[in-house]
Design an enzyme around this catalytic site. Sequence first.
Site, PDB file in Angstrom:
ATOM      1  N   ASN A 167      14.498 132.637  57.579  1.00 47.62           N
ATOM      2  CA  ASN A 167      14.863 132.392  58.987  1.00 47.62           C
ATOM      3  C   ASN A 167      15.307 133.659  59.722  1.00 47.62           C
ATOM      4  O   ASN A 167      15.097 133.776  60.928  1.00 47.62           O
ATOM      5  CB  ASN A 167      15.904 131.272  59.103  1.00 47.62           C
ATOM      6  CG  ASN A 167      17.188 131.562  58.395  1.00 47.62           C
ATOM      7  OD1 ASN A 167      17.250 132.419  57.515  1.00 47.62           O
ATOM      8  ND2 ASN A 167      18.233 130.849  58.752  1.00 47.62           N
ATOM      9  N   GLU A 266      25.560 132.868  50.518  1.00 48.55           N
ATOM     10  CA  GLU A 266      25.660 132.524  51.942  1.00 48.55           C
ATOM     11  C   GLU A 266      24.748 131.320  52.121  1.00 48.55           C
ATOM     12  O   GLU A 266      23.528 131.454  52.110  1.00 48.55           O
ATOM     13  CB  GLU A 266      25.225 133.738  52.773  1.00 48.55           C
ATOM     14  CG  GLU A 266      25.879 133.763  54.125  1.00 48.55           C
ATOM     15  CD  GLU A 266      25.086 132.965  55.124  1.00 48.55           C
ATOM     16  OE1 GLU A 266      25.419 131.767  55.300  1.00 48.55           O
ATOM     17  OE2 GLU A 266      24.141 133.509  55.695  1.00 48.55           O
ATOM     18  N   CYS A 300      21.925 128.899  60.013  1.00 51.88           N
ATOM     19  CA  CYS A 300      22.990 128.166  59.333  1.00 51.88           C
ATOM     20  C   CYS A 300      24.240 128.052  60.191  1.00 51.88           C
ATOM     21  O   CYS A 300      25.122 127.254  59.885  1.00 51.88           O
ATOM     22  CB  CYS A 300      23.281 128.771  57.973  1.00 51.88           C
ATOM     23  SG  CYS A 300      23.418 130.551  58.048  1.00 51.88           S
ATOM     24  N   GLU A 478      29.810 138.869  54.259  1.00 54.43           N
ATOM     25  CA  GLU A 478      28.856 139.952  54.502  1.00 54.43           C
ATOM     26  C   GLU A 478      29.207 140.644  55.808  1.00 54.43           C
ATOM     27  O   GLU A 478      29.774 140.026  56.711  1.00 54.43           O
ATOM     28  CB  GLU A 478      27.438 139.396  54.542  1.00 54.43           C
ATOM     29  CG  GLU A 478      27.026 138.835  53.185  1.00 54.43           C
ATOM     30  CD  GLU A 478      25.534 138.558  53.076  1.00 54.43           C
ATOM     31  OE1 GLU A 478      24.911 139.082  52.140  1.00 54.43           O
ATOM     32  OE2 GLU A 478      25.007 137.826  53.915  1.00 54.43           O
TER      33      GLU A 478
END
Length: 497
Positions: A167, A266, A300, A478
């Site tokens: 994505n 993640e 997300c 991150e």
Amino acid sequence: MARVLFTPVFQSVKNMSADSTIAPMLINGEWLSTHAGFPVVNPANGEQLALVSDGTADEALSAVDAAHAAFASWSVTTCHHRSAILYRAWELMLARKAELADLMTREQGKPLRAATNEVQYAADFLLWFAEEAKRMYGESIPSARGDQRFIVHHHPVGVVAAITPWNYPVSMITRKVAPALAAGCTVVLKPAEATPLCAVEVFRILEEAGVPAGVINLVTTASPAPVGKVFCEDERIKKLTFTGSTPVGRKLSAEAAPSLKRVSMELGGHAPFIVYPDADPVHAAKGAALVKFLNTGQACICPNRIFVHRNIATEFVETLASRVSKMKAGDGRGEGIAIGPLVNEAALHKVDKQVADARDKGAEIVCGGQPLTDGNLAQGHFYAPTVLTGVREDMLIYREETFGPVAPVVVFDDEDDVIAMANDTHYGLAAYVYTNNLSTAMRAFEQLRFGIIGINDINPTSASAPFGGMNHSGLGREGAREGLLEYLETKLGGFSI
Ligand code: ADP
């Protein structure tokens, strides 16, 4: 393995046809192609863009061999040297922004403007970690003993395996590779099977920037499990970093556990978007329309449950529906396109199933609500941007991540209940709050169990800010200072003098 010529940037992608070159992988500084490739298609029209090398466990092992061998020399380079290489990669990526964005739109489907923004975001990580590389400060800790001195240093964890999603096919690579390189780690990376061409071009940039042979290795494949197994089980790999779905993240974490690897995960999200009665419903609806339909809902951090107070619900829904119903779907390279295709047929079915389930259980479809098949849209996986009202707890969409262009609105009455409703999920990535009351904002910020909270702000992300989730949304952060620490070991020295 057959050797192929190293082709100039993008030429490989533009000119590639089914029976000419197969897009290569990078292993130990060599661009290699497998004899057979797997097809990569444009999700907007089904057109085949290229054949891509179909790596196996053997190539994964060769990549790990190379990364393991390269660690000895790379890990002892100065952080200033590594910073300079990342800085060059940043410059190269910005210089190729337009080409990379065009490739991303063809391979992943997002509108060109969104793809251009993503390349910028990806480059931001290269710059941020070029800067952070020079700030791997240690510490000196006073001891209770007069004869003792404590010092703390940071060292690279070792070989890093990275698995990235489709994505955000460029930025999810730099978000992992840039801090790994900054820290002095070497890398093996497997991109998603839908978007390997973007990965090839990112690796070309890193190589041209001066990352030495073996320090970064790219394994493309149509069958992720065998490559993932090598990444999880090989004892020489010290860290696994993954971005993708919660079920796959859970499986990889379990596979990596026996070798006691560090893991960063993640994973999925199910973001609440809360609009309190004192908020401006028009402003909030504009924000919801932007963040919900980001990447056609395939992010997300996209809101999946929009909680709006009853007093302002009508105005909110009117504004949201009016904006959403004007969003044009199509090939992301077209003028004024806001909604690209979904990644594949399965994604389209999932969205349609959630909408049908909500409708059958009493939700109202204010706009959208069906796949788009008019004209050229029939060639891709398009779904009409949709607004649902009357969404309730017993509907699939209330519980499951949608990953598509559907905005489900839930009306609430009691401000005390809404935080509990928002927290009623196993996920914990992003949450959004609209209010003009400072106390309400602070209470919501403190009580929501999510890693990223946007307060009157739909874009609480940046290379300089920690990104990551709680609960089933993952482990680790991150970007930011934290993003570098994920790739560093802490070493304590106790000296008696
Ligand atoms: P999505 O459902 O959004 O496609 P996935 O979690 O399936 O997300 O994919 C994210 C990444 O995980 C991709 O690179 C994909 O190839 C990889 N992946 C999926 N299944 C496995 C597996 N069994 N082992 C290793 N990697 C996997």
